[in-house]
Design a protein around this motif. Structure first.
Motif, PDB file in Angstrom:
ATOM      1  N   LEU A   7     -13.205  -5.699   7.704  1.00  0.00           N
ATOM      2  CA  LEU A   7     -13.192  -4.508   6.804  1.00  0.00           C
ATOM      3  C   LEU A   7     -12.707  -3.133   6.974  1.00  0.00           C
ATOM      4  CD1 LEU A   7     -10.774  -4.112   3.883  1.00  0.00           C
ATOM      5  CD2 LEU A   7     -12.939  -3.599   3.076  1.00  0.00           C
ATOM      6  N   GLN A   8     -12.185  -2.536   7.526  1.00  0.00           N
ATOM      7  CA  GLN A   8     -12.597  -1.002   8.041  1.00  0.00           C
ATOM      8  C   GLN A   8     -11.588  -0.263   7.513  1.00  0.00           C
ATOM      9  OE1 GLN A   8     -11.142  -2.943  12.135  1.00  0.00           O
ATOM     10  NE2 GLN A   8     -13.110  -1.922  12.403  1.00  0.00           N
ATOM     11  N   VAL A   9     -12.102   0.635   6.741  1.00  0.00           N
ATOM     12  CA  VAL A   9     -11.043   2.111   6.509  1.00  0.00           C
ATOM     13  C   VAL A   9     -11.331   3.123   7.094  1.00  0.00           C
ATOM     14  CG1 VAL A   9     -11.305   2.626   3.990  1.00  0.00           C
ATOM     15  CG2 VAL A   9     -11.484   0.711   3.966  1.00  0.00           C
ATOM     16  N   ARG A  10     -10.109   3.841   7.335  1.00  0.00           N
ATOM     17  CA  ARG A  10     -10.144   5.262   7.909  1.00  0.00           C
ATOM     18  C   ARG A  10      -9.431   6.007   7.404  1.00  0.00           C
ATOM     19  NH1 ARG A  10     -13.736   2.344   9.604  1.00  0.00           N
ATOM     20  NH2 ARG A  10     -14.889   2.180  11.437  1.00  0.00           N
ATOM     21  N   GLY A  11      -9.960   7.296   7.252  1.00  0.00           N
ATOM     22  CA  GLY A  11      -9.010   8.154   7.445  1.00  0.00           C
ATOM     23  C   GLY A  11      -7.899   7.696   6.105  1.00  0.00           C
ATOM     24  N   LEU A  12      -8.367   7.190   4.443  1.00  0.00           N
ATOM     25  CA  LEU A  12      -7.718   7.657   3.948  1.00  0.00           C
ATOM     26  C   LEU A  12      -7.997   8.603   3.041  1.00  0.00           C
ATOM     27  CD1 LEU A  12      -6.333   4.241   1.896  1.00  0.00           C
ATOM     28  CD2 LEU A  12      -8.946   4.877   0.692  1.00  0.00           C
ATOM     29  N   SER A  13      -6.721   8.836   2.390  1.00  0.00           N
ATOM     30  CA  SER A  13      -6.320   9.952   1.115  1.00  0.00           C
ATOM     31  C   SER A  13      -5.315   9.090   0.215  1.00  0.00           C
ATOM     32  CB  SER A  13      -6.081  11.228   2.262  1.00  0.00           C
ATOM     33  OG  SER A  13      -6.406  12.058   3.129  1.00  0.00           O
ATOM     34  N   THR A  14      -6.544   9.669  -0.706  1.00  0.00           N
ATOM     35  CA  THR A  14      -5.442   8.921  -2.326  1.00  0.00           C
ATOM     36  C   THR A  14      -5.344  10.663  -2.898  1.00  0.00           C
ATOM     37  OG1 THR A  14      -4.590   7.865  -3.816  1.00  0.00           O
ATOM     38  CG2 THR A  14      -7.407   7.735  -3.229  1.00  0.00           C
ATOM     39  N   GLY A  15      -4.539  10.258  -4.291  1.00  0.00           N
ATOM     40  CA  GLY A  15      -4.708  11.219  -5.631  1.00  0.00           C
ATOM     41  C   GLY A  15      -3.567  11.007  -6.499  1.00  0.00           C
ATOM     42  N   TYR A  16      -3.581  12.317  -7.149  1.00  0.00           N
ATOM     43  CA  TYR A  16      -2.870  12.076  -7.638  1.00  0.00           C
ATOM     44  C   TYR A  16      -1.034  13.428  -7.635  1.00  0.00           C
ATOM     45  CZ  TYR A  16      -5.464   9.372 -10.356  1.00  0.00           C
ATOM     46  OH  TYR A  16      -6.872   8.485 -10.040  1.00  0.00           O
ATOM     47  N   ARG A  17      -0.318  13.227  -8.742  1.00  0.00           N
ATOM     48  CA  ARG A  17       0.900  14.558  -7.739  1.00  0.00           C
ATOM     49  C   ARG A  17       0.596  16.468  -7.753  1.00  0.00           C
ATOM     50  NH1 ARG A  17       6.078  13.526 -11.799  1.00  0.00           N
ATOM     51  NH2 ARG A  17       4.329  12.927 -12.858  1.00  0.00           N
ATOM     52  N   ASP A  18      -0.740  15.882  -8.479  1.00  0.00           N
ATOM     53  CA  ASP A  18      -1.675  17.418  -9.507  1.00  0.00           C
ATOM     54  C   ASP A  18      -2.425  17.904  -7.909  1.00  0.00           C
ATOM     55  OD1 ASP A  18      -2.694  15.697 -10.886  1.00  0.00           O
ATOM     56  OD2 ASP A  18      -3.267  17.377 -12.243  1.00  0.00           O
ATOM     57  N   ARG A  19      -2.764  17.438  -7.453  1.00  0.00           N
ATOM     58  CA  ARG A  19      -4.488  16.819  -7.003  1.00  0.00           C
ATOM     59  C   ARG A  19      -5.004  16.103  -6.255  1.00  0.00           C
ATOM     60  NH1 ARG A  19      -9.110  15.531  -9.675  1.00  0.00           N
ATOM     61  NH2 ARG A  19      -8.331  13.328 -11.390  1.00  0.00           N
ATOM     62  N   ALA A  54      -7.699  -1.469  -3.502  1.00  0.00           N
ATOM     63  CA  ALA A  54      -6.648  -2.494  -4.724  1.00  0.00           C
ATOM     64  C   ALA A  54      -4.905  -2.685  -4.255  1.00  0.00           C
ATOM     65  CB  ALA A  54      -7.096  -2.180  -6.222  1.00  0.00           C
ATOM     66  N   GLY A  55      -4.372  -1.674  -3.578  1.00  0.00           N
ATOM     67  CA  GLY A  55      -2.709  -1.067  -3.988  1.00  0.00           C
ATOM     68  C   GLY A  55      -2.424  -1.167  -4.471  1.00  0.00           C
ATOM     69  N   LEU A  56      -3.325  -0.233  -5.800  1.00  0.00           N
ATOM     70  CA  LEU A  56      -2.864   0.196  -7.630  1.00  0.00           C
ATOM     71  C   LEU A  56      -2.165   1.749  -6.949  1.00  0.00           C
ATOM     72  CD1 LEU A  56      -5.119  -1.857  -9.154  1.00  0.00           C
ATOM     73  CD2 LEU A  56      -2.253  -2.548  -8.487  1.00  0.00           C
ATOM     74  N   GLN A  57      -2.724   2.328  -6.299  1.00  0.00           N
ATOM     75  CA  GLN A  57      -2.604   4.026  -6.099  1.00  0.00           C
ATOM     76  C   GLN A  57      -1.874   4.143  -4.556  1.00  0.00           C
ATOM     77  OE1 GLN A  57      -5.072   5.712  -8.451  1.00  0.00           O
ATOM     78  NE2 GLN A  57      -5.293   7.751  -6.930  1.00  0.00           N
ATOM     79  N   PRO A  58      -0.910   5.613  -4.211  1.00  0.00           N
ATOM     80  CA  PRO A  58      -0.117   5.645  -3.542  1.00  0.00           C
ATOM     81  C   PRO A  58      -1.075   6.521  -2.185  1.00  0.00           C
ATOM     82  CG  PRO A  58       1.459   5.803  -4.827  1.00  0.00           C
ATOM     83  CD  PRO A  58       0.004   5.438  -5.587  1.00  0.00           C
ATOM     84  N   ALA A  59      -1.331   5.321  -1.208  1.00  0.00           N
ATOM     85  CA  ALA A  59      -2.375   6.278  -0.214  1.00  0.00           C
ATOM     86  C   ALA A  59      -1.530   5.901   1.254  1.00  0.00           C
ATOM     87  CB  ALA A  59      -3.826   4.795  -0.419  1.00  0.00           C
ATOM     88  N   THR A  60      -2.666   6.832   2.009  1.00  0.00           N
ATOM     89  CA  THR A  60      -2.544   7.275   3.469  1.00  0.00           C
ATOM     90  C   THR A  60      -3.535   7.221   4.310  1.00  0.00           C
ATOM     91  OG1 THR A  60      -2.579   9.752   3.279  1.00  0.00           O
ATOM     92  CG2 THR A  60      -0.110   9.580   2.857  1.00  0.00           C
TER      93      THR A  60
END
Length: 264
Positions: A7-19, A54-60
């Motif tokens: 399992l490889q996680v690279r450059g993951l960014s996520t959050g909410y509309r305001d932050r 978990a795929g429950l929140q948008p991420a890049t």
């Protein structure tokens, strides 16, 4: 070991509309059978990171399980590979413990007739309830359970699905000491037996140090320390992340002992 085992996680960014909460985060590569603990203070981004994994929140960025990219994958396909256990079960669910575990199993149907049959499903559900230590609660209604019992049911729902990756958000927060140790031992045993990767959010650093192969310490959405428990949990990282003066020593059995002396 091949790439299929990673399992490889690279450059993951996520959050909410305001932050933005998680910024360009990398995790250490995980191998089949390993247990990784995420630790850090409140608002460090641990639960947000788990929801993104978990795929429950948008991420890049990229989350690769073997050759499969999980970021952007339809939720149903994502859920066949990754199972997420939230901090609490939904309230007001009129099901028995056994029915709730059977429902979780049906939601992850493998297409194997032996598993999808009524009898096969019953066997798997009963076996996991027994393994978790709550078979005696099988016919109890979820709304009649204590917080700790509900947490164990949630764990059974996650484990019965036999995922490649198991995400547990504070799985022992409502449990007494004996059940905390039983859950940690069970997760590690099943990770080894099934070749499963388990990622847990934990607040108890002592438990994280004892039961994890690796530890990631987060602060304000970034990784401050990572590695084996002894590499990640140090007086320096504890001062930086938690603002405490602490000693990290080895007990007579070789385990880490974390002693907090004062605030920094």
């Amino acid at each position: 070991m091949t790439a299929a085992d990673l399992l490889q996680v690279r450059g993951l960014s996520t959050g909410y509309r305001d932050r933005q909460v998680i910024r360009q985060l990398d995790l250490p590569d995980m191998r089949a059978g390993e247990v990784l603990s995420l630790v850090g203070p409140n608002a460090a981004g641990k639960s947000t990171l788990m929801r993104a994994l978990a795929g429950l929140q948008p991420a890049t960025g990229s989350v690769k399980l073997g050759s499969h990219e999980l970021v952007g994958l339809p939720l149903a396909d994502h859920a066949r590979r990754v199972t997420y256990m939230p901090q609490t079960l939904p309230q007001g669910v009129a099901l028995s413990v056994l029915e709730s575990v059977l429902g979780a199993l049906r939601a992850s149907s493998t297409g194997n007739p032996a598993d999808d049959s009524h009898a096969g499903g019953q066997r798997r559900a009963v076996a996991i309830l027994e393994r978790v230590g709550i078979l005696h609660l099988a016919l109890e209604g979820l709304d009649h359970l204590s917080g700790g019992q509900r947490q164990l049911v949630s764990l059974a729902q996650a484990l019965v699905r036999e995922p490649r990756v198991l995400l547990l958000d504070e799985p022992i927060s409502a449990l007494d000491l004996q059940h905390q140790l039983r859950v940690m031992r069970l997760v590690r045993e099943l990770a080894r037996e099934r070749g499963m990767m388990a990622i847990m959010v934990l607040h108890d650093l002592q438990i994280a140090a004892r039961w994890s192969d690796g530890v990631v310490m987060l602060s304000q959405g970034t990784v401050v320390a990572t590695g084996t428990p002894g590499d990640a949990i140090t007086p320096e990282s504890l001062a930086r992340v938690y603002g405490v003066v602490a000693r990290v020593e080895h007990c007579s059995r070789g385990g880490l002992q974390i002693m907090v002396d004062d605030v920094a």
